[in-house]
Design a protein around this motif. Structure first.
Motif, PDB file in Angstrom:
ATOM      1  N   ARG A 149       0.834  -1.189   0.000  1.00  0.00           N
ATOM      2  CA  ARG A 149       0.000   0.000   0.000  1.00  0.00           C
ATOM      3  C   ARG A 149       0.877   1.250   0.000  1.00  0.00           C
ATOM      4  O   ARG A 149       2.001   1.239   0.503  1.00  0.00           O
ATOM      5  CB  ARG A 149      -0.933   0.008   1.212  1.00  0.00           C
ATOM      6  CG  ARG A 149      -2.038  -1.058   1.147  1.00  0.00           C
ATOM      7  CD  ARG A 149      -3.018  -0.875   2.272  1.00  0.00           C
ATOM      8  NE  ARG A 149      -3.992  -1.947   2.338  1.00  0.00           N
ATOM      9  CZ  ARG A 149      -5.174  -1.936   1.724  1.00  0.00           C
ATOM     10  NH1 ARG A 149      -5.507  -0.894   0.981  1.00  0.00           N
ATOM     11  NH2 ARG A 149      -6.009  -2.949   1.867  1.00  0.00           N
ATOM     12  N   SER A 178      -2.884  -3.991  -1.486  1.00  0.00           N
ATOM     13  CA  SER A 178      -3.334  -2.783  -2.175  1.00  0.00           C
ATOM     14  C   SER A 178      -4.039  -3.050  -3.497  1.00  0.00           C
ATOM     15  O   SER A 178      -4.926  -2.290  -3.884  1.00  0.00           O
ATOM     16  CB  SER A 178      -2.129  -1.860  -2.426  1.00  0.00           C
ATOM     17  OG  SER A 178      -2.541  -0.597  -2.875  1.00  0.00           O
ATOM     18  N   HIS A 230      -4.687   3.456  -1.372  1.00  0.00           N
ATOM     19  CA  HIS A 230      -4.577   2.835  -2.692  1.00  0.00           C
ATOM     20  C   HIS A 230      -3.936   3.789  -3.694  1.00  0.00           C
ATOM     21  O   HIS A 230      -4.013   5.013  -3.552  1.00  0.00           O
ATOM     22  CB  HIS A 230      -5.953   2.421  -3.219  1.00  0.00           C
ATOM     23  CG  HIS A 230      -6.526   1.218  -2.557  1.00  0.00           C
ATOM     24  ND1 HIS A 230      -6.034  -0.058  -2.751  1.00  0.00           N
ATOM     25  CD2 HIS A 230      -7.568   1.091  -1.688  1.00  0.00           C
ATOM     26  CE1 HIS A 230      -6.744  -0.917  -2.029  1.00  0.00           C
ATOM     27  NE2 HIS A 230      -7.664  -0.256  -1.380  1.00  0.00           N
ATOM     28  N   ASP A 234      -4.815   0.943  -8.623  1.00  0.00           N
ATOM     29  CA  ASP A 234      -5.664   0.072  -7.800  1.00  0.00           C
ATOM     30  C   ASP A 234      -7.130   0.448  -7.968  1.00  0.00           C
ATOM     31  O   ASP A 234      -8.009  -0.405  -8.120  1.00  0.00           O
ATOM     32  CB  ASP A 234      -5.296   0.202  -6.317  1.00  0.00           C
ATOM     33  CG  ASP A 234      -3.865  -0.182  -6.017  1.00  0.00           C
ATOM     34  OD1 ASP A 234      -3.327  -1.043  -6.723  1.00  0.00           O
ATOM     35  OD2 ASP A 234      -3.297   0.381  -5.054  1.00  0.00           O
TER      36      ASP A 234
END
Length: 285
Positions: A149, A178, A230, A234
């Motif tokens: 992440r 993520s 994110h 993503d």
């Protein structure tokens, strides 16, 4: 403003690609409670179980750790510096409460407005089913890919060590999950599924169902980047997968059993020839 423009564009595109609203009586969708209810319940239970088992399923370290220039630049532009926890909390409210209430509520309201309240139970199960199946795919992908992440990659102290009101520290074993965004997947699948069902039913409020759902979904995606949970890629992937599930699952598995016949109705008939030899084909195309 950009999020609203994107939401409007995506909504218009998906509405155009969805089954056209039928003229006349609302068509009956393919819905088998003995099958659809268990699929939805089991899918939801599987997602919950995978969340509870996160400690054993999440990777010990990131498998995808690198960050590209596009994700970095979008993060720098949209991150709520100093208070990403607030964006995270708002995103949770948006996806866990506002998006489901909007998708399910507007679908039910659209049926009620057209005097088709008998459709509501089936409609809500179909919409929920699309979201649940999309989330199962999302969860499986997260555990396999193991993407780090952004807050963990950039060691964002406002996320990792925050204190006081508005603080929202990451959950344990969540640092490498993520890809791709679950919040975006949920919000976009709900928006697309509710819009698709409303379109297949021929509800007059279908455009409003699409527009509201996509606007909320776009907001949720923005907030996931602003909260440093994110990357843009993503969110974009979650939006694509969620929208695809929201359109395809209702269309492929719950398409109308019969549509109102119109001037473009096509037919095909196979029959024996009068002499008893060969076959004849007749139809309108």
């Amino acid at each position: 403003m950009r999020a609203a423009l994107v939401a409007t564009t995506v909504s218009a595109l998906l509405f155009a690609l969805s089954p056209a609203a039928a003229a006349g009586p609302s068509p009956e969708l393919t819905y088998v409670p003995e099958v659809d209810l268990p699929v939805t319940v089991v899918g939801g239970a599987a997602w919950i179980a995978s969340e509870l088992a996160k400690k054993g399923l999440a990777p010990d370290a990131c498998r995808w750790c690198a960050v590209g220039p596009l994700d970095t630049s979008v993060r720098d532009a949209l991150l709520w510096s100093g208070n990403p926890g607030a964006a995270h909390q708002v995103s949770n409210v948006t996806v866990l409460a506002v998006a489901p209430a909007s998708a399910l509520g507007l679908t039910a309201l659209a049926a009620w407005q057209d005097g088709r309240t008998e459709n509501i139970a089936a409609d809500l199960v179909i919409v929920t089913q699309a979201m649940v199946l999309a989330m199962n795919l999302n969860q499986l992908t997260k555990y396999i890919v193991g993407r780090q992440r952004p807050y963990a990659h950039f060691e964002n102290a406002d996320v990792l060590y925050c204190e006081g009101a508005g603080c929202s520290r990451p959950l344990e074993h969540d640092d490498d999950l993520s890809f791709f965004s679950g919040h975006s997947t949920a919000a976009f699948s709900l928006a697309a599924a509710s819009g698709t069902v409303a379109s297949m039913r021929g509800y007059r409020a279908a455009p409003w169902v699409w527009a509201q759902g996509m606007a909320i979904a776009a907001l949720s995606g923005y907030l996931r980047i602003a909260s440093d949970r994110h990357y843009f890629s993503d969110v974009l992937t979650g939006a694509a997968i969620g929208s695809a599930a929201g359109v395809l699952i209702p269309t492929l598995f719950h398409g109308p059993r019969a549509r109102v016949a119109g001037p473009d109705t096509r037919s095909f008939r196979l029959s024996l020839a009068p002499a008893g030899v060969g076959v004849g084909v007749a139809g309108a195309f």
